[in-house]
Design a protein around this motif. Sequence first.
Motif, PDB file in Angstrom:
ATOM      1  N   TYR A 162     -53.585 -71.861  79.027  1.00 25.93           N
ATOM      2  CA  TYR A 162     -52.131 -71.752  79.196  1.00 25.93           C
ATOM      3  C   TYR A 162     -51.454 -73.112  79.078  1.00 25.93           C
ATOM      4  CZ  TYR A 162     -51.651 -66.815  80.340  1.00 25.93           C
ATOM      5  OH  TYR A 162     -51.597 -65.451  80.260  1.00 25.93           O
ATOM      6  N   SER A 163     -52.118 -74.151  79.544  1.00 20.61           N
ATOM      7  CA  SER A 163     -51.563 -75.498  79.403  1.00 20.61           C
ATOM      8  C   SER A 163     -51.454 -75.889  77.936  1.00 20.61           C
ATOM      9  CB  SER A 163     -52.452 -76.503  80.148  1.00 20.61           C
ATOM     10  OG  SER A 163     -51.945 -77.819  80.020  1.00 20.61           O
TER      11      SER A 163
ATOM     12  N   ALA B 179     -48.511 -74.030  76.463  1.00 24.48           N
ATOM     13  CA  ALA B 179     -47.249 -74.650  76.886  1.00 24.48           C
ATOM     14  C   ALA B 179     -46.941 -75.893  76.059  1.00 24.48           C
ATOM     15  CB  ALA B 179     -47.328 -75.008  78.370  1.00 24.48           C
ATOM     16  N   ASP B 180     -47.960 -76.678  75.751  1.00 22.07           N
ATOM     17  CA  ASP B 180     -47.755 -77.862  74.913  1.00 22.07           C
ATOM     18  C   ASP B 180     -47.297 -77.450  73.511  1.00 22.07           C
ATOM     19  OD1 ASP B 180     -48.477 -79.565  76.938  1.00 22.07           O
ATOM     20  OD2 ASP B 180     -50.567 -79.743  76.312  1.00 22.07           O
TER      21      ASP B 180
ATOM     22  N   LYS C 173     -43.617 -76.452  73.584  1.00 23.32           N
ATOM     23  CA  LYS C 173     -42.737 -77.621  73.643  1.00 23.32           C
ATOM     24  C   LYS C 173     -42.548 -78.247  72.258  1.00 23.32           C
ATOM     25  CE  LYS C 173     -43.262 -80.642  76.907  1.00 23.32           C
ATOM     26  NZ  LYS C 173     -43.892 -81.593  77.853  1.00 23.32           N
TER      27      LYS C 173
ATOM     28  N   TRP D 126     -42.885 -67.088  76.874  1.00 23.17           N
ATOM     29  CA  TRP D 126     -42.810 -68.502  77.212  1.00 23.17           C
ATOM     30  C   TRP D 126     -41.383 -69.006  76.995  1.00 23.17           C
ATOM     31  CZ3 TRP D 126     -47.362 -71.079  78.788  1.00 23.17           C
ATOM     32  CH2 TRP D 126     -48.509 -70.284  78.714  1.00 23.17           C
TER      33      TRP D 126
ATOM     34  N   ASN E  60     -38.738 -71.964  77.067  1.00 24.20           N
ATOM     35  CA  ASN E  60     -38.678 -73.418  76.962  1.00 24.20           C
ATOM     36  C   ASN E  60     -37.269 -73.891  77.328  1.00 24.20           C
ATOM     37  OD1 ASN E  60     -39.069 -76.122  76.343  1.00 24.20           O
ATOM     38  ND2 ASN E  60     -38.900 -75.821  74.142  1.00 24.20           N
TER      39      ASN E  60
ATOM     40  N   ASN F 272     -46.400 -72.371  84.809  1.00 20.60           N
ATOM     41  CA  ASN F 272     -45.301 -73.283  84.529  1.00 20.60           C
ATOM     42  C   ASN F 272     -45.801 -74.724  84.517  1.00 20.60           C
ATOM     43  OD1 ASN F 272     -45.066 -72.740  87.701  1.00 20.60           O
ATOM     44  ND2 ASN F 272     -44.327 -74.806  87.274  1.00 20.60           N
ATOM     45  N   ILE F 273     -45.209 -75.532  83.663  1.00 20.71           N
ATOM     46  CA  ILE F 273     -45.534 -76.955  83.629  1.00 20.71           C
ATOM     47  C   ILE F 273     -44.897 -77.609  84.848  1.00 20.71           C
ATOM     48  CG2 ILE F 273     -45.137 -79.123  82.397  1.00 20.71           C
ATOM     49  CD1 ILE F 273     -45.251 -77.656  79.812  1.00 20.71           C
TER      50      ILE F 273
ATOM     51  N   VAL G  18     -41.416 -75.658  80.656  1.00 19.50           N
ATOM     52  CA  VAL G  18     -41.914 -74.428  80.033  1.00 19.50           C
ATOM     53  C   VAL G  18     -42.462 -73.520  81.130  1.00 19.50           C
ATOM     54  CG1 VAL G  18     -43.550 -73.427  78.419  1.00 19.50           C
ATOM     55  CG2 VAL G  18     -42.461 -75.617  77.881  1.00 19.50           C
TER      56      VAL G  18
ATOM     57  N   ALA H 183     -43.940 -69.450  81.851  1.00 17.59           N
ATOM     58  CA  ALA H 183     -44.433 -68.205  81.242  1.00 17.59           C
ATOM     59  C   ALA H 183     -44.318 -67.060  82.238  1.00 17.59           C
ATOM     60  CB  ALA H 183     -45.884 -68.372  80.804  1.00 17.59           C
TER      61      ALA H 183
END
Length: 283
Positions: free
Chosen positions: A143-144, A147-148, A151, A181, A183, A224-225, A239, A241
């Motif tokens: 998931y990380s 998220a990247d 972005k 997701w 952003n 989430n980040i 970001v 989700a």
Amino acid sequence: MKQVSVVMVTWVLFLIAHLGANAQSSEGRNVKWKVIDPLEIAVSYNKTSNLIFPFPIISVDRGSAAILAQKAKGAENILQVKAGRMNFTETNLSVITADAQLYSFLVDYSDEPSVLNVSFYKDTLRTASPVTLPKGQVNMQEYSNIADSVKKASSFLNYRTNEQKVRLSLRSIYVSENAMWFNFRIRNRSLIDYTPDYIRAFVRDKKKVKRTAIQEKEITPVFNIPYSSIKGRGDQHIVIAYPSFTIPKDQELVFQIGEKNGGRSLTLVLNHKAILQAKLLND
């Protein structure tokens, strides 16, 4: 001589067939494996050691009751370890984190450990193959990475709201891994730092019926980040989700961001059409 030659040829053919069969049998039993070398650490009876992982801890196994281990209060990724008794025999400790990775330790006793705090980075002490997480458990590493990617992906939305020189805008919605997701971009146009305290998402009715309270349905994120303070004249992407969803035409999706020790609360309202603009990631 001819008979001897025939016998020799027959024996050689039998030997080749026999060796070939054994080779196939050995290949059938061939198992690929890799040794995972544990990290050696020492713990004390009078001092606490802290193991800091890049993702939350989901499982801890002690090889012996001689060592004590617990997650730090308020921190899901920090394991506190100390000796339950002095001069115990060497034992081991296994930790599984939310990114489906195994960390293995050999634990020995020391009155004065040379190292008390250890922080692990991503791609450290990884297993040869990821741990299989329970059904429904999110792999935080995957998931990380998503998220990247979100972005870095193209922005195609521009829903926004402002409050006291702080702007919240929704830049894109992508679909990946059965999640949506979102952003966001927070831009701080003031000289005072802006620190988000919480981020809420909920669905509510557009119109309030007389003498009836507005019904709100909270939506819980799956990832989430981590967000931090936004310096004056700075900005930050966040970001988040959520499980994939849609909303009826007579309802709206609301995002609320509160400021820590401040009054600049941001509220962004979206209708059902905004959600339907979501795109597939890497499409």
